[in-house]
Design a protein around this motif. Structure first.
Motif, PDB file in Angstrom:
ATOM      1  N   ASP A   1       6.092  61.664  -2.105  1.00  0.00           N
ATOM      2  CA  ASP A   1       6.091  62.548  -3.453  1.00  0.00           C
ATOM      3  C   ASP A   1       4.368  62.589  -4.072  1.00  0.00           C
ATOM      4  N   GLN A   2       4.509  63.868  -4.572  1.00  0.00           N
ATOM      5  CA  GLN A   2       3.181  64.683  -5.127  1.00  0.00           C
ATOM      6  C   GLN A   2       2.931  65.177  -6.026  1.00  0.00           C
ATOM      7  N   VAL A   3       1.673  64.875  -7.154  1.00  0.00           N
ATOM      8  CA  VAL A   3       1.127  65.546  -8.117  1.00  0.00           C
ATOM      9  C   VAL A   3      -0.021  66.050  -7.856  1.00  0.00           C
ATOM     10  N   GLN A   4      -0.802  66.770  -9.062  1.00  0.00           N
ATOM     11  CA  GLN A   4      -1.622  67.392  -8.992  1.00  0.00           C
ATOM     12  C   GLN A   4      -2.575  66.154  -8.363  1.00  0.00           C
ATOM     13  N   ASN A   5      -2.638  65.517  -8.667  1.00  0.00           N
ATOM     14  CA  ASN A   5      -3.658  63.925  -8.275  1.00  0.00           C
ATOM     15  C   ASN A   5      -2.945  63.229  -8.212  1.00  0.00           C
ATOM     16  N   SER A   6      -2.424  62.711  -7.057  1.00  0.00           N
ATOM     17  CA  SER A   6      -2.095  61.752  -6.562  1.00  0.00           C
ATOM     18  C   SER A   6      -0.533  62.222  -5.788  1.00  0.00           C
ATOM     19  N   VAL A   7      -0.552  61.691  -4.201  1.00  0.00           N
ATOM     20  CA  VAL A   7       0.664  61.453  -3.067  1.00  0.00           C
ATOM     21  C   VAL A   7       0.668  60.215  -2.328  1.00  0.00           C
ATOM     22  N   THR A   8       2.013  60.156  -2.439  1.00  0.00           N
ATOM     23  CA  THR A   8       2.743  59.487  -1.939  1.00  0.00           C
ATOM     24  C   THR A   8       3.216  59.396  -0.032  1.00  0.00           C
ATOM     25  N   PHE A   9       2.798  58.674   0.826  1.00  0.00           N
ATOM     26  CA  PHE A   9       3.240  58.759   2.241  1.00  0.00           C
ATOM     27  C   PHE A   9       4.314  57.484   2.567  1.00  0.00           C
ATOM     28  N   SER A  10       4.763  57.640   2.771  1.00  0.00           N
ATOM     29  CA  SER A  10       6.048  56.204   4.076  1.00  0.00           C
ATOM     30  C   SER A  10       6.112  56.901   5.443  1.00  0.00           C
ATOM     31  N   LEU A  11       5.895  55.779   5.603  1.00  0.00           N
ATOM     32  CA  LEU A  11       6.214  55.526   7.470  1.00  0.00           C
ATOM     33  C   LEU A  11       7.033  53.791   7.378  1.00  0.00           C
ATOM     34  N   ARG A  12       8.475  54.469   7.624  1.00  0.00           N
ATOM     35  CA  ARG A  12       9.190  53.119   7.818  1.00  0.00           C
ATOM     36  C   ARG A  12      10.144  52.942   9.083  1.00  0.00           C
ATOM     37  N   SER A  13       9.891  51.487   9.516  1.00  0.00           N
ATOM     38  CA  SER A  13      10.164  50.876  10.736  1.00  0.00           C
ATOM     39  C   SER A  13      12.024  51.956  11.647  1.00  0.00           C
ATOM     40  N   SER A  14      11.510  52.016  13.326  1.00  0.00           N
ATOM     41  CA  SER A  14      12.361  53.114  13.769  1.00  0.00           C
ATOM     42  C   SER A  14      12.920  52.299  15.583  1.00  0.00           C
ATOM     43  N   GLU A  15      12.997  52.821  16.090  1.00  0.00           N
ATOM     44  CA  GLU A  15      13.540  52.480  17.416  1.00  0.00           C
ATOM     45  C   GLU A  15      11.701  52.250  18.166  1.00  0.00           C
ATOM     46  N   GLU A  16      11.154  53.533  18.090  1.00  0.00           N
ATOM     47  CA  GLU A  16      10.112  53.757  18.705  1.00  0.00           C
ATOM     48  C   GLU A  16       8.904  51.992  18.020  1.00  0.00           C
TER      49      GLU A  16
END
Length: 284
Positions: free
Chosen positions: A84-99
């Motif tokens: 998600d992103q707005v002018q003053n904020s952003v959200t990043f996500s990392l999920r578990s994976s095979e790696e």
């Protein structure tokens, strides 16, 4: 991918690789984050997950199996998804994976939320246990702040009176040997001899914030009310200082290698979410 968020006071730039804050400037274009010159240290503000610091022999044991996990974990080297992103904020996500499961056999989601409010950038962590078992983990911040003038012009002011006993490292592990930093009026003048034995590691502090001063003038404050432990680090002759709020720290020299027994480890129940945040506040 590089994302920029801003308000009328600050502009922050974050890379999707490691969801790492790599620039924070004010309206006069003054830069507060270390540039990442690899001749000294090629990072800016990495996220430390699912461990903070170093494991004994770079490995741990779980259910009779040995796993290798290098210093500070893998999140800082992985590409995060933009949620998600707005002018003053952003959200990043990392999920578990095979790696990740080869290194850390737990299902999780790690979210980083950056929000600029007035003269501060707030960095929020969310760790979600999406698996079927309790999950041990550590998480920490590692922001490096640019100190462009003579290093001895700067000092750190702790919010509260502290004894400032820190643990010495032995082969990157925390030893039982401590030293005390001499300070006056809650302030520690910076000099490189403080870091001749690597980072200053405080398992517990009373303070909830540290202010960086240049020639006794405060210009930046790190607020870390939720975090129990703290590291302070630079490389000798490098023009930056890292103020690192942590949940967890390196193995001790006496560590058994069992991740659930690790000193400072957090345990997250199934379907639960761990939340914490700290902020970088510009004062001048």
């Amino acid at each position: 991918m590089i994302i920029t968020i801003s308000n009328s006071v600050l502009t922050a730039t974050i890379k999707s690789l490691g969801a790492e804050l790599c620039s924070l400037t004010d309206q006069n274009n003054k830069e507060y984050i270390w540039e990442g010159n690899p001749n000294f240290w090629g990072k800016h503000s990495p996220i430390l997950f699912p461990i903070v610091g170093t494991l004994k022999n770079n490995c741990y044991q779980l259910n009779g199996k040995t796993y290798t996990l290098l210093r500070h974990g893998f999140a800082r080297e992985m590409d995060f998804k933009l949620l998600d992103q707005v002018q003053n904020s952003v959200t990043f996500s990392l999920r578990s994976s095979e790696e990740t499961l080869k290194l850390f056999p737990f299902d999780f989601e790690l979210q980083l939320i950056y929000t600029i409010v007035d003269a501060s950038v707030i960095i929020e962590y969310k760790v979600i246990n999406s698996g079927d078992n309790k999950m041990p983990f550590a998480i920490g911040a590692h922001p490096a702040f640019a100190l462009p003038n003579d290093f001895t012009n700067y000092s750190l002011a702790f919010e509260k009176e502290e004894s400032l006993d820190y643990h010495l490292l032995e082969n990157d592990l925390i030893s039982d040997v401590t030293k005390k930093i001499i300070h006056h009026d809650k302030q520690v003048p910076l000099n490189y001899t403080l870091f001749e034995n690597d980072a200053l590691i405080f398992k517990k502090l009373r303070s909830n914030s540290i202010t960086i001063l240049e020639n006794q003038k405060p210009f930046l404050k790190v607020n870390f009310e939720d975090f129990p432990s703290l590291g302070i680090w630079t490389k000798v002759n490098a023009p930056f200082i890292c103020i690192e709020p942590w949940f967890g720290y390196s193995d001790t020299v006496k560590s058994s290698g069992n991740l659930f027994d690790k000193e400072g480890i957090q345990i997250l129940n199934v379907a639960e979410t761990f939340k914490s945040k700290f902020s970088i506040e510009i004062l001048n």
